[in-house]
Design an enzyme around this catalytic site. Structure first.
Site, PDB file in Angstrom:
ATOM      1  N   SER A   1       0.775  -1.050  -0.040  1.00 43.72           N
ATOM      2  CA  SER A   1       0.129  -0.112  -0.003  1.00 43.72           C
ATOM      3  C   SER A   1       0.905   1.297   0.004  1.00 43.72           C
ATOM      4  O   SER A   1       1.843   1.371   0.900  1.00 43.72           O
ATOM      5  CB  SER A   1      -0.812  -0.068   1.079  1.00 43.72           C
ATOM      6  OG  SER A   1      -1.869   0.884   1.362  1.00 43.72           O
TER       7      SER A   1
ATOM      8  N   GLU B   1      -1.320  -1.089  -3.964  1.00 44.30           N
ATOM      9  CA  GLU B   1      -2.274  -0.334  -4.002  1.00 44.30           C
ATOM     10  C   GLU B   1      -1.913   1.248  -3.851  1.00 44.30           C
ATOM     11  O   GLU B   1      -0.968   1.496  -3.199  1.00 44.30           O
ATOM     12  CB  GLU B   1      -2.806  -0.662  -2.574  1.00 44.30           C
ATOM     13  CG  GLU B   1      -4.217   0.662  -2.260  1.00 44.30           C
ATOM     14  CD  GLU B   1      -4.593   0.293  -0.817  1.00 44.30           C
ATOM     15  OE1 GLU B   1      -5.949   0.674  -0.762  1.00 44.30           O
ATOM     16  OE2 GLU B   1      -3.743   0.279   0.242  1.00 44.30           O
TER      17      GLU B   1
ATOM     18  N   ARG C   1      -2.990   5.133  -3.242  1.00 47.51           N
ATOM     19  CA  ARG C   1      -3.834   5.812  -2.375  1.00 47.51           C
ATOM     20  C   ARG C   1      -4.309   6.967  -3.248  1.00 47.51           C
ATOM     21  O   ARG C   1      -3.274   7.961  -3.068  1.00 47.51           O
ATOM     22  CB  ARG C   1      -3.653   5.966  -0.814  1.00 47.51           C
ATOM     23  CG  ARG C   1      -3.586   4.568  -0.029  1.00 47.51           C
ATOM     24  CD  ARG C   1      -5.140   4.037   0.052  1.00 47.51           C
ATOM     25  NE  ARG C   1      -5.651   5.341   0.932  1.00 47.51           N
ATOM     26  CZ  ARG C   1      -5.953   5.245   2.290  1.00 47.51           C
ATOM     27  NH1 ARG C   1      -5.276   4.144   2.939  1.00 47.51           N
ATOM     28  NH2 ARG C   1      -6.288   6.245   3.002  1.00 47.51           N
TER      29      ARG C   1
ATOM     30  N   ARG D   1      -9.759   6.893  -0.351  1.00 46.73           N
ATOM     31  CA  ARG D   1     -10.626   6.624   0.965  1.00 46.73           C
ATOM     32  C   ARG D   1     -10.841   7.969   1.328  1.00 46.73           C
ATOM     33  O   ARG D   1     -10.045   8.837   1.624  1.00 46.73           O
ATOM     34  CB  ARG D   1      -9.685   5.867   1.955  1.00 46.73           C
ATOM     35  CG  ARG D   1     -10.241   5.520   3.354  1.00 46.73           C
ATOM     36  CD  ARG D   1     -11.224   4.340   2.918  1.00 46.73           C
ATOM     37  NE  ARG D   1     -10.181   3.385   2.766  1.00 46.73           N
ATOM     38  CZ  ARG D   1     -10.639   2.505   1.850  1.00 46.73           C
ATOM     39  NH1 ARG D   1     -11.921   2.304   1.258  1.00 46.73           N
ATOM     40  NH2 ARG D   1      -9.727   1.139   1.945  1.00 46.73           N
TER      41      ARG D   1
ATOM     42  N   HIS E   1     -14.419  -0.519   7.270  1.00 44.65           N
ATOM     43  CA  HIS E   1     -13.227  -0.312   8.424  1.00 44.65           C
ATOM     44  C   HIS E   1     -13.703   0.253   9.549  1.00 44.65           C
ATOM     45  O   HIS E   1     -14.619   1.071   9.482  1.00 44.65           O
ATOM     46  CB  HIS E   1     -12.234   0.604   7.719  1.00 44.65           C
ATOM     47  CG  HIS E   1     -11.602   0.216   6.363  1.00 44.65           C
ATOM     48  ND1 HIS E   1     -12.179   0.277   5.166  1.00 44.65           N
ATOM     49  CD2 HIS E   1     -10.185  -0.257   6.095  1.00 44.65           C
ATOM     50  CE1 HIS E   1     -11.398   0.031   4.249  1.00 44.65           C
ATOM     51  NE2 HIS E   1     -10.090  -0.536   5.046  1.00 44.65           N
TER      52      HIS E   1
ATOM     53  N   LYS F   1     -13.730  -6.825   1.834  1.00 45.51           N
ATOM     54  CA  LYS F   1     -12.634  -6.488   2.835  1.00 45.51           C
ATOM     55  C   LYS F   1     -13.267  -5.850   4.037  1.00 45.51           C
ATOM     56  O   LYS F   1     -13.915  -4.813   4.096  1.00 45.51           O
ATOM     57  CB  LYS F   1     -11.672  -5.331   2.106  1.00 45.51           C
ATOM     58  CG  LYS F   1     -10.479  -4.770   3.091  1.00 45.51           C
ATOM     59  CD  LYS F   1      -9.614  -3.884   2.511  1.00 45.51           C
ATOM     60  CE  LYS F   1      -8.561  -3.376   3.501  1.00 45.51           C
ATOM     61  NZ  LYS F   1      -8.120  -2.070   2.952  1.00 45.51           N
TER      62      LYS F   1
ATOM     63  N   ARG G   1      -2.964  -9.979  10.323  1.00 46.25           N
ATOM     64  CA  ARG G   1      -2.409  -9.635   9.054  1.00 46.25           C
ATOM     65  C   ARG G   1      -1.688 -10.577   8.505  1.00 46.25           C
ATOM     66  O   ARG G   1      -1.608 -10.777   7.064  1.00 46.25           O
ATOM     67  CB  ARG G   1      -1.604  -8.270   9.046  1.00 46.25           C
ATOM     68  CG  ARG G   1      -2.495  -7.109   9.485  1.00 46.25           C
ATOM     69  CD  ARG G   1      -1.504  -5.917   9.508  1.00 46.25           C
ATOM     70  NE  ARG G   1      -2.047  -4.684   9.966  1.00 46.25           N
ATOM     71  CZ  ARG G   1      -2.759  -3.783   9.214  1.00 46.25           C
ATOM     72  NH1 ARG G   1      -2.847  -4.274   7.845  1.00 46.25           N
ATOM     73  NH2 ARG G   1      -3.384  -2.784   9.787  1.00 46.25           N
TER      74      ARG G   1
ATOM     75  N   THR H   1      -0.060   2.797   6.204  1.00 46.96           N
ATOM     76  CA  THR H   1      -1.450   3.559   5.932  1.00 46.96           C
ATOM     77  C   THR H   1      -2.338   3.120   6.732  1.00 46.96           C
ATOM     78  O   THR H   1      -3.662   3.480   6.680  1.00 46.96           O
ATOM     79  CB  THR H   1      -1.970   3.226   4.443  1.00 46.96           C
ATOM     80  OG1 THR H   1      -1.881   1.840   4.226  1.00 46.96           O
ATOM     81  CG2 THR H   1      -0.934   3.781   3.175  1.00 46.96           C
TER      82      THR H   1
ATOM     83  N   GLN I   1       0.095  -1.904  10.781  1.00 44.06           N
ATOM     84  CA  GLN I   1       0.607  -2.429   9.313  1.00 44.06           C
ATOM     85  C   GLN I   1       1.991  -2.801   9.375  1.00 44.06           C
ATOM     86  O   GLN I   1       2.830  -2.204   9.623  1.00 44.06           O
ATOM     87  CB  GLN I   1       0.371  -1.408   8.231  1.00 44.06           C
ATOM     88  CG  GLN I   1       0.184  -2.097   6.855  1.00 44.06           C
ATOM     89  CD  GLN I   1      -0.048  -0.678   5.901  1.00 44.06           C
ATOM     90  OE1 GLN I   1       0.654   0.030   5.591  1.00 44.06           O
ATOM     91  NE2 GLN I   1      -1.236  -1.057   5.256  1.00 44.06           N
TER      92      GLN I   1
END
Length: 231
Positions: free
Chosen positions: A10, A34, A36, A61, A121, A148, A189, A210, A214
């Site tokens: 990401s 990914e 963003r 997002r 989320h 997701k 994860r 992000t 993570q």
């Protein structure tokens, strides 16, 4: 041969040229990149998508779901549609987005042969099992190609609860990425990759994460290599 989910690197950057430079060192370790869009000053990324060596997922997002995009919903969806025209293979749209906007993204993705990830989320905690299953049911009913569901874990029990959602998704033959943010969620994860999870998300570096908790692409790949080594 161990079967596992995909690794998505990401990237949140201010300029598209920064994305290419940042990804170069980890591209060989990731399955998906990914981008963003909500982090870019100029989201016109046609050349960037064309230059990346792995399939691209685009996410834009909004602030109401933990992102940085502050414009109108129409502007937000317009940018995602443009990215699909430029060659993105996956697009993320929130479960809480207006149904007509989700439908527009789904039509555009189908036209360009891309897949739609419908996401949800929770930055406050991890709901009970009934709530999580209801969220999953909404995703499967929405026509998503992939789901997701990401929560925030305050305990090991929270991490186990979100991971248990993978069993429900597998029974429904629905590709799902389910894991938790935060220190207690870090193990999820990794674990989700071997428990039926479609994909996990990793950072380019600790400073470029992000989402809370993570793992970096390099550290995740090291863990995977240890788990998958032959006896």
């Amino acid at each position: 041969m161990v079967t596992r989910g995909l690794i998505c690197a990401s990237v949140m950057a201010g300029e598209s040229t920064d994305i290419l430079a940042a990804v170069s060192s980890v591209a060989a370790l990731a399955d998906v990149i990914e981008i963003r869009l909500d982090g870019l000053r100029d989201p016109r990324i046609a050349s960037c998508i064309a230059s990346l060596p792995k399939p691209v997922l685009v996410t834009n997002r909004p602030t109401w779901e933990g992102g940085r995009f502050t414009g109108s919903e129409k502007e937000r969806i317009d940018l995602l549609c443009q990215a699909l025209q430029w060659g993105a293979r996956y697009v993320d749209i929130e479960l809480l987005a207006a149904p007509d906007l989700r439908a527009r993204i789904q039509r555009k993705a189908k036209k360009h042969g891309a897949q739609v990830i419908i996401s949800n989320h929770d930055f406050q905690g991890t709901p009970n099992a009934e709530h999580l299953r209801a969220t999953l049911q909404q995703m499967t009913s929405s026509g998503a190609d992939i789901g997701k569901i990401v929560t925030t874990a305050a305990s090991p029990e929270d991490a186990l609860r979100i991971l248990s959602l993978q069993e429900v998704a597998m029974a429904a033959h629905f590709p799902l990425s389910a894991f938790a943010m935060g220190a207690h969620g870090a193990i999820s994860r990794l674990a989700t990759l071997y428990l039926g999870g479609f994909m996990t998300y990793a950072a380019l570096s600790p400073e470029q994460a992000t989402a809370p908790g993570q793992i970096t692409v390099q550290n995740l790949y090291t863990l995977l290599s240890l788990l998958e080594q032959n006896p």
